[in-house]
Motif scaffolding. Structure first.
Motif, PDB file in Angstrom:
ATOM      1  N   TYR A  73     -16.938  -2.004   9.543  1.00  0.00           N
ATOM      2  CA  TYR A  73     -16.392  -1.854   8.184  1.00  0.00           C
ATOM      3  C   TYR A  73     -15.575  -0.570   8.059  1.00  0.00           C
TER       4      TYR A  73
ATOM      5  N   GLY B 163     -18.430  -7.084   9.704  1.00  0.00           N
ATOM      6  CA  GLY B 163     -17.794  -5.875   9.178  1.00  0.00           C
ATOM      7  C   GLY B 163     -16.284  -5.877   9.295  1.00  0.00           C
ATOM      8  N   SER B 164     -15.749  -6.540  10.319  1.00  0.00           N
ATOM      9  CA  SER B 164     -14.300  -6.493  10.581  1.00  0.00           C
ATOM     10  C   SER B 164     -13.511  -7.518   9.780  1.00  0.00           C
TER      11      SER B 164
ATOM     12  N   LEU C   1     -22.985  -7.384   2.325  1.00  0.00           N
ATOM     13  CA  LEU C   1     -23.092  -6.617   3.565  1.00  0.00           C
ATOM     14  C   LEU C   1     -24.042  -5.437   3.385  1.00  0.00           C
TER      15      LEU C   1
ATOM     16  N   ALA D 262     -18.617  -7.029   0.373  1.00  0.00           N
ATOM     17  CA  ALA D 262     -19.250  -5.750   0.694  1.00  0.00           C
ATOM     18  C   ALA D 262     -20.643  -5.654   0.071  1.00  0.00           C
TER      19      ALA D 262
ATOM     20  N   LYS E 187     -14.599  -9.401   7.182  1.00  0.00           N
ATOM     21  CA  LYS E 187     -14.988  -9.543   5.781  1.00  0.00           C
ATOM     22  C   LYS E 187     -15.392 -10.982   5.442  1.00  0.00           C
TER      23      LYS E 187
ATOM     24  N   ALA F 106     -22.173  -3.573  11.938  1.00  0.00           N
ATOM     25  CA  ALA F 106     -21.432  -4.090  10.781  1.00  0.00           C
ATOM     26  C   ALA F 106     -20.840  -2.932   9.987  1.00  0.00           C
ATOM     27  N   ASN F 107     -21.627  -1.869   9.836  1.00  0.00           N
ATOM     28  CA  ASN F 107     -21.142  -0.698   9.098  1.00  0.00           C
ATOM     29  C   ASN F 107     -20.026   0.007   9.866  1.00  0.00           C
TER      30      ASN F 107
END
Length: 399
Positions: free
Chosen positions: A197, A25-26, A35, A32, A28, A193-194
């Motif tokens: 993000y 998430g951080s 993800l 997206a 990339k 992960a979310n």
């Protein structure tokens, strides 16, 4: 001689899942769109979890209540009441410590950072899997069936019905151990992960470690207080009792299982001078019904999650949750992660309603599950010392 196969424990898997989720998430590493696939899988797992929860309540609580009647009368009553009161006290202490201490580091500006700087990624789709019955219906049904089977057993009947729910509990435990627990790392990975993000993960982790340390300290202090009280009542040196419990505590940390620690815990009770009949009855029973360590963790984590989301709470509301959970968790330790899974359906009582908040609860709890188990089983022996003295002093004399 074959080499033993290396196997990661659940806590190690969760830590790895958190690290992977944060990285995805951080930084990339993947688009997206990809993800969102992970987040969709985590969401589908969450729906399945919601579906299985009412069935878990039925599987665990019916059998747990039915088995509580199969004991030694007054001894059973004394042990069950002592264990339940201990669980209530542990949860109450945890609430007051958490509600007064956590706001010192879960500040309003940190709460804003937890919300993130960009919107969370959405899932591609949902299947809207609905539970077969709601949580309230499951709880009422479980209590009715558990108490009814207890009554039937006292009449020499109900064996077939008990075996049905015994088999059902085994099925639910199998689903937990083979489906729910193995997929939890993926569930947690998607959640982190979310959060990464959205930019909120650093704030969340800064809270996590402080809650973790606080919970461990509360475990140790509460168990020590239990030994001091029971040892003083029984006329035994509390510090010697605590020293004798070290093997049981370390074993529980390593096995993450109350059941697997029973043989070692019985030996600890023997060193503490607990009579054979009492230790062989109280220690295995309390491994099922005494969850002071788990209650400390769940209550503390609940307060932390509520504060992180800026939600109001009161002792009256949380105590109702503690009282209900103290019963609902009966027999839950028989399954991995059973305590937090049993707590999930009752989290809305304190305002924890969203899937993301529940994911935080699961993560916070499972990362220290072994220490909660160690506190549970250590408290079991403090109860054994107390019950042994009480039973020999009053019950046997009046019998």
């Amino acid at each position: 001689m074959k080499d033993k196969k290396f196997k990661l424990g659940l806590v190690s898997k969760l830590i790895i899942a958190i690290a992977i989720g944060i990285a995805l998430g951080s930084f990339k590493f993947i688009p997206a769109g990809l993800l969102r696939v992970l987040i969709t899988c985590a969401s589908l797992f969450g729906e399945f979890l919601s579906f299985i929860i009412p069935l878990m309540i039925i599987g665990f609580v019916v059998k747990g209540i039915a088995e509580l009647s199969d004991g030694a009368g007054k001894l059973l009553g004394i042990t069950a009441i002592t264990a339940y009161c201990s669980t209530l006290v542990a949860g109450t202490i945890a609430f007051f410590v958490a509600s007064n201490f956590f706001p010192t580091f879960i500040t309003p500006d940190l709460i804003e950072k937890v919300k993130g700087t960009v919107p969370a990624l959405e899932t591609y789709f949902k299947i809207n899997l609905k539970p077969m019955l709601d949580v309230t219906s499951a709880v009422v049904f479980a209590f009715i069936m558990g108490l009814s089977i207890s009554w039937l057993k006292s009449k020499g009947r109900g064996k077939v019905l008990y075996e049905v729910f015994d088999d059902f509990e085994a099925i639910i435990s199998r689903v937990l151990s083979k489906v729910i627990i193995p997929l939890l790392p993926m569930f947690i990975c998607g959640n982190f992960a979310n959060m990464a993000y959205t930019g909120s993960v650093a704030s969340v982790l800064s809270i996590f470690w402080k809650v973790f340390v606080t919970v461990i300290i509360l475990h140790l202090l509460y168990v020590s207080a239990m030994f001091i009280v029971s040892g003083t009542y029984a006329g035994k040196n509390p510090f010697r009792l605590i020293r004798n419990q070290v093997n049981g505590y370390v074993t529980a940390v390593g096995t993450q299982s109350s059941a697997a620690t029973i043989p070692v815990n019985i030996e600890c009770a023997k060193k503490n001078g607990v009579s054979e009949d009492i230790r062989n009855f109280v220690v295995p029973l309390c491994a099922t019904i005494h969850l002071a360590g788990s209650m400390i963790t769940i209550t503390s984590c609940s307060v932390a999650v509520l504060l992180m989301n800026g939600l109001p709470f009161s002792f009256a509301t949380v105590f109702g949750f503690i009282a209900m959970l103290g019963v609902a968790m009966v027999a839950a330790p028989g399954a991995p992660g059973g305590a937090i899974m049993s707590a999930l359906p009752f989290l809305p009582m304190v305002g924890i309603t969203s899937q993301v908040m529940q994911q935080l609860m699961i993560t916070l709890y499972l990362t220290q599950d072994s220490f909660g188990t160690a506190a549970n089983v250590s408290g079991d022996n403090a109860i054994a010392v107390f019950v042994d003295k009480l039973y020999s002093k009053h019950i046997n004399k009046s019998a």
